[in-house]
Every structure is written in C-alpha cells, then in structure tokens.
Design an enzyme around this catalytic site. Sequence first.
Site: not given
Ligand SMILES: NC(=O)c1ccc[n+]([C@@H]2O[C@H](COP(=O)([O-])OP(=O)(O)OC[C@H]3O[C@@H](n4cnc5c(N)ncnc54)[C@H](OP(=O)(O)O)[C@@H]3O)[C@@H](O)[C@H]2O)c1
Length: 247
Positions: A140, A153
């Site tokens: 991130s 985080y």
């Molecule tokens: N969106 C942003 O602005 C942003 C910015 C920087 C970094 N990121 C990073 O991007 C990555 C993806 O997040 P996203 O933004 O796409 O958000 P999201 O839509 O909330 O996706 C998060 C994913 O992680 C899964 N997850 C959470 N806990 C888990 C566990 N214990 N085991 C397996 N899967 C798990 C969730 O699926 P289930 O709930 O079905 O398990 C979901 O598929 C994350 O690492 C996040 O920190 C996002």
Amino acid sequence: MIKDKVVVITGASSGIGAETAKLLASQGAKVVLGARRVEKLRALTNEIKVAGGEAVYRVTNVVQPEDSVELVKLAQDTFGCIDVMFLNAGLMPNSPLSELKTDEWNQMVDVNLKGVLNGIAAALPIFKAQKSGHFIATSSVAGLKAYPGGAVYGATKWAVRDLMEVLRMESAQEHSNIRTATIYPAAIKTELLKTITDPQSAKDMQQTYDAYEITPDRVAKVVAFAIDMPEDTNVNEFTVGPTNQPW
Ligand SMILES: NC(=O)c1ccc[n+]([C@@H]2O[C@H](COP(=O)([O-])OP(=O)(O)OC[C@H]3O[C@@H](n4cnc5c(N)ncnc54)[C@H](OP(=O)(O)O)[C@@H]3O)[C@@H](O)[C@H]2O)c1
C-alpha cells in the site's frame, strides 16, 4: 506471457483480487481463487467461465498456513503447476493507537503480514524446485508513507515491502529465477473501507476516497504488466493511485 500461466490469487473475492482474476483470465491465464466468502468466489468463478476463461476456487483463510498450502495444491492438481502467487488478501481497520483496538492490530498482523508469509511458504519450495515463479504482493502507499490512524496497517505494509525486497535479493543470489513485484495502491474503490470500525477514521478515510478513488481494474492492469514481462525481466515496485490524489 500471461496466456496459460497458472495464477493463484488470495483476497480474490472482491476488489483488486477479483478484478485481477477477471483480467488475467480474459488474457488466457488459469486462475485459482482464494478468500473466505464462498458465495463471492463461486459467483466470480462462474463469471470467468461464462466469459470463456478457466478458474477454480477454494475457501481460504490466509491466517491458516495449511489453507495456503491447499490452495497451491489445488492449482497443481487442477492445472498441473503454479506460475504466479498473488498475495493480495488484506484488511485496513484503521484507528489511532490510543484507541487500543488491539484485536484489530493482531488481525492486521495475522492477515496482512503472516498471511503473506504463509503464501510465500506454500509456493517458495515449488518455485525453487522448478526454477521459476513469480510472487506479487499488494502492499500500500501506507507501506511507503506514514499517516495518523494507519500505524498498524502501515506497519504491516512496510513489513511486506521489506520481505518482498529481500525475497527478490535472495532469489537472485540463489539463481532460482523467481520474480517479485510489490504493488503500492493509493485510494482504490473496493470493499476495504468496510473493515474500519473507528467512526472518525472511517469518516476521514471515506472523505478521501470519495474525493479521489479510482477503480480496481487499474491495479489489475499493473499486475498483468508485471506478469507479462519476459521471464528474464523483473519489474518490481509499482505505486498506483488516482492522478489527483496528493498521497
Ligand atoms: N483499496 C485500496 O485503496 C487499497 C490501497 C492500498 C492497498 N490495498 C490492499 O489491497 C489488497 C486488496 O484489498 P481491496 O482494496 O481489494 O479490498 P477488499 O475488496 O476488501 O478485498 C480484500 C480481500 O481480502 C480478503 N481477505 C480478507 N481477510 C482474509 C483472510 N483472512 N483470508 C483470506 N482472504 C482474506 C477478502 O475476502 P474474504 O472477506 O472473502 O476473505 C477480500 O477478497 C489488501 O491487501 C489491501 O490492504 C488496498
């Protein structure tokens, strides 16, 4: 080349993981989807198959080391090998440290950091033995810059940055031909903000996202770019975010 690559994706049930799965499958990759919500995984797998792609899923909690092992095994059993491990599962329950939300601190360490390590442990022996493979992790911009409310985080995402860089160095030293890429997204429109329970942090973050957010297919394109580079070429560090967000 993306076509025919077997790509395991954690956090594949929504957001960045789901968009990446769709994009890669549309380009001929065989995708293996892991997350906890089975209905979402089933629907996404069906969507990919209806569009002519190849996909399988397994309910996976990345906190459990054996779940990552089984997810990799599903890739091998179904498609004969594994080429890419996209370590993307994560959550962001931000809050000031003074709120002492210690359960959420532990959850972030377990999923964002240990979950990545579990995925590395599951695939690294295979990548070493076959002398090829690609680890991609979603860190991130919080792994590059500190901000109030994002202490734990950010700490987990800084840790991912460090271990992915060392993995790159050691893989080069060991001549294992393993590539690494670390992605540093800024405000991307996904379900991530739903994980915030502290009301003020949620409000502040929502305001930022409302002002700037871009869609997760943008991040998927970056992942696809890294995979598509020739095998002797490692593109390693990507920030990706809204043009107008001054992160
Ligand atoms: N969106 C942003 O602005 C942003 C910015 C920087 C970094 N990121 C990073 O991007 C990555 C993806 O997040 P996203 O933004 O796409 O958000 P999201 O839509 O909330 O996706 C998060 C994913 O992680 C899964 N997850 C959470 N806990 C888990 C566990 N214990 N085991 C397996 N899967 C798990 C969730 O699926 P289930 O709930 O079905 O398990 C979901 O598929 C994350 O690492 C996040 O920190 C996002």
